[in-house]
Design a protein around this motif. Sequence first.
Motif, PDB file in Angstrom:
ATOM      1  N   GLN A 248       0.820  -1.205   0.000  1.00 18.04           N
ATOM      2  CA  GLN A 248       0.000   0.000   0.000  1.00 18.04           C
ATOM      3  C   GLN A 248       0.855   1.255   0.000  1.00 18.04           C
ATOM      4  N   GLU A 249       1.959   1.230   0.764  1.00 17.57           N
ATOM      5  CA  GLU A 249       2.862   2.381   0.752  1.00 17.57           C
ATOM      6  C   GLU A 249       3.443   2.604  -0.649  1.00 17.57           C
ATOM      7  N   LYS A 250       3.846   1.523  -1.296  1.00 17.23           N
ATOM      8  CA  LYS A 250       4.362   1.645  -2.657  1.00 17.23           C
ATOM      9  C   LYS A 250       3.307   2.228  -3.596  1.00 17.23           C
ATOM     10  N   ALA A 251       2.074   1.733  -3.460  1.00 16.05           N
ATOM     11  CA  ALA A 251       1.003   2.213  -4.322  1.00 16.05           C
ATOM     12  C   ALA A 251       0.726   3.693  -4.082  1.00 16.05           C
ATOM     13  N   ASP A 252       0.783   4.116  -2.821  1.00 14.78           N
ATOM     14  CA  ASP A 252       0.532   5.521  -2.508  1.00 14.78           C
ATOM     15  C   ASP A 252       1.652   6.417  -3.052  1.00 14.78           C
ATOM     16  N   VAL A 253       2.897   5.969  -2.934  1.00 13.53           N
ATOM     17  CA  VAL A 253       4.007   6.732  -3.498  1.00 13.53           C
ATOM     18  C   VAL A 253       3.867   6.820  -5.014  1.00 13.53           C
ATOM     19  N   ALA A 254       3.531   5.711  -5.646  1.00 17.44           N
ATOM     20  CA  ALA A 254       3.358   5.693  -7.103  1.00 17.44           C
ATOM     21  C   ALA A 254       2.250   6.646  -7.524  1.00 17.44           C
ATOM     22  N   ALA A 255       1.132   6.615  -6.795  1.00 14.64           N
ATOM     23  CA  ALA A 255       0.008   7.479  -7.134  1.00 14.64           C
ATOM     24  C   ALA A 255       0.377   8.953  -6.955  1.00 14.64           C
ATOM     25  N   GLY A 256       1.112   9.251  -5.888  1.00 13.64           N
ATOM     26  CA  GLY A 256       1.510  10.631  -5.641  1.00 13.64           C
ATOM     27  C   GLY A 256       2.484  11.141  -6.686  1.00 13.64           C
ATOM     28  N   ALA A 257       3.446  10.305  -7.071  1.00 15.16           N
ATOM     29  CA  ALA A 257       4.414  10.704  -8.093  1.00 15.16           C
ATOM     30  C   ALA A 257       3.731  10.909  -9.438  1.00 15.16           C
ATOM     31  N   GLN A 258       2.857   9.984  -9.803  1.00 16.10           N
ATOM     32  CA  GLN A 258       2.136  10.121 -11.071  1.00 16.10           C
ATOM     33  C   GLN A 258       1.282  11.380 -11.074  1.00 16.10           C
ATOM     34  N   ALA A 259       0.600  11.658  -9.971  1.00 12.21           N
ATOM     35  CA  ALA A 259      -0.248  12.849  -9.900  1.00 12.21           C
ATOM     36  C   ALA A 259       0.564  14.115 -10.102  1.00 12.21           C
TER      37      ALA A 259
END
Length: 361
Positions: free
Chosen positions: A249-260
């Motif tokens: 979940q942490e990885k997914a949140d970092v990925a989502a934040g970077a993409q955004a």
Amino acid sequence: MRILGIESSCDETGVALVDAGVQGVPRLLGHALHSQIEMHQAYGGVVPELASRDHIRRVLPLTDAVLAQAGLALSDVDAIACTRGPGLAGALLVGTGVAHALGVALGRPVHGIHHLEGHLLSPFLSADPPEFPFVALLVSGGHTQLMRVDGVGRYTLLGETIDDAAGEAFDKSAKLLGLGYPGGPALARLAERGDATAYRFPRPLLHSGDLDFSFAGLKTAVLTQVKRLARAAPEGPATSRLADPLSEQEKADVAAGAQAAIVEVLVKKSLAALSDTGLRRLVVAGGVGANTRLRAELNAAAARRGLRVHYPELALCTDNGAMIALAAGLRAQAGLLATDAPAGRFDVAPRWPLAELASAA
């Protein structure tokens, strides 16, 4: 005018046959592509020598496949186009060398095409082709540029990245999360399960007042956040402590934040370019143009403002031979190609600014 296009600038071998027509709508007669992703995955990135060798193995079988799709023979080809640059020198030499060998054997002209011009014009093969003039957002692994396009060969650079391109930001962020190669698509898939508001990442140059980009600082911010989230092992001597991996979940949140962060910058700068030029059409081309969040954000912003956004077909977002053949056909129609281009003598241009091509038009 049937044009055989060969693309071999990096890690994909693309061959296609395009009927450029006579002042008409171009038609894709055949298209074949081989990706080297699986081969390069073990190394975490493209190995130039391996890429070149694989192009040698693939280009002629792909040519045969394309001709079979079109139901035509090599003798039915009127001209050959190949990527002259920019790209990996060895890879470019393979495609260019094969193109000129075919040109000599068939007695057909061979045209060296700019890789980015191919991307820029690729939406003209889509079901919703644009009309000139328009603003183009070129977003790929190595390039992020905004161009004003008034016609074939009539390009004005509005802004570009001063360091990392958007595709590099995707790939480097993915690598920091251990997602492997190719990183960009993997990060986008992971971001679908994440919360883009969990971690706030910087939007470099968002309010700079110009149309330039910068993504190197974003990569550093992702690295800092990953280190912050990694937890040191509680036992053992300090020299042997290993950071625990991030949770999924942490990885997914970092990925989502970077993409955004990347998408917001691309969208805001593209809208600013349209406002500055007074144009109402935006063309998005290059591999990053396939990103679903980028498309959704651009489409929503365009709908609110009454603008039009055009994309290549998804199959033509990545490097491909169709865009190279198409660019040659459109340049021929615009009178920008010599009708007697000699075959057999050639060079490649690993570093070739698109602005230089426009100035020679």
